[in-house]
Design a protein around this motif. Sequence first.
Motif, short mmCIF file in Angstrom:
data_model
loop_
_atom_site.label_atom_id
_atom_site.label_comp_id
_atom_site.label_asym_id
_atom_site.label_seq_id
_atom_site.Cartn_x
_atom_site.Cartn_y
_atom_site.Cartn_z
N CYS A 119 -72.33 122.92 -16.32
CA CYS A 119 -73.41 123.42 -15.46
C CYS A 119 -73.02 123.25 -14.00
O CYS A 119 -72.67 122.15 -13.57
CB CYS A 119 -74.71 122.68 -15.74
SG CYS A 119 -75.35 122.94 -17.38
N LEU A 139 -81.08 120.80 -17.96
CA LEU A 139 -79.66 120.50 -17.74
C LEU A 139 -79.42 120.27 -16.25
O LEU A 139 -80.02 120.95 -15.41
CB LEU A 139 -78.80 121.66 -18.23
CG LEU A 139 -78.93 122.00 -19.73
CD1 LEU A 139 -78.22 123.29 -20.05
CD2 LEU A 139 -78.40 120.87 -20.57
N ASP A 143 -73.49 118.68 -16.67
CA ASP A 143 -73.71 118.68 -18.12
C ASP A 143 -72.79 119.72 -18.77
O ASP A 143 -72.56 120.80 -18.22
CB ASP A 143 -75.16 119.02 -18.46
CG ASP A 143 -76.10 117.84 -18.28
OD1 ASP A 143 -75.60 116.71 -18.09
OD2 ASP A 143 -77.32 118.05 -18.33
N ILE A 145 -71.99 122.16 -22.12
CA ILE A 145 -72.58 122.79 -23.30
C ILE A 145 -71.49 123.53 -24.08
O ILE A 145 -70.46 123.89 -23.53
CB ILE A 145 -73.71 123.77 -22.92
CG1 ILE A 145 -73.18 124.91 -22.05
CG2 ILE A 145 -74.87 123.06 -22.28
CD1 ILE A 145 -74.14 126.07 -21.93
N PHE A 164 -76.07 121.29 -26.40
CA PHE A 164 -75.75 120.30 -25.39
C PHE A 164 -74.76 119.32 -25.99
O PHE A 164 -75.02 118.73 -27.03
CB PHE A 164 -77.03 119.57 -24.94
CG PHE A 164 -76.78 118.47 -23.96
CD1 PHE A 164 -76.45 118.74 -22.65
CD2 PHE A 164 -76.86 117.14 -24.36
CE1 PHE A 164 -76.22 117.72 -21.74
CE2 PHE A 164 -76.63 116.11 -23.47
CZ PHE A 164 -76.30 116.40 -22.16
#
Length: 187
Positions: A119, A139, A143, A145, A164
């Motif tokens: 992110c 988020l 972070d 994913i 996640f």
Amino acid sequence: MAALNTGVIVDAMRSTWCCTYQPPSWRRRRQVSTLHFEAIKPSVLCEAASVSSGVLRRLEIGEVVRQLSKPEKVDGGPLGSGILRIRCRAVKDKAEGWVSIESDKGTVFLKPCSKYYVCSKPLLMKSGEEASCPIVRSLVVGDVIEIMEYPANTVKVEQVRARFVGSDDTGWVNRTSSGGPRFLEPC
């Protein structure tokens, strides 16, 4: 002292192991090894590997395809050095065919899509594609994913279903805002 019958113990261990061990499913192995590509230049989806085969339809910029075969060099083009092509399935409408990754002159038509993204801006993971769906997780920058699914209902993929990394939370997140900056960057 009675002799220990090791054959019975080995058989018992084998049956316990066979009953409890679950090898990774073929579906999961395919998901891990499957590569997606995004069209970065307009291209065409063809019926066969040959560049002179019939055209099924055009691929738009931003459209995502799923690789179904390893890349192959096929003869063609004015330089005769070979064109790198793959058999693929379009995410948008599940049309299957062949597309060029790169031309014989070096023009790149498709780029690999990363399975993992980080992110770059705070964003929300929602339970569905609609804006009104409940929030699964907020988020933050940094972070990570894992992409699980590209939606089939759009040409330009702006939302993806993701997990996640670090928990089992899954939901839909925006990759970009409409015509704006990217919220996710490939790892």
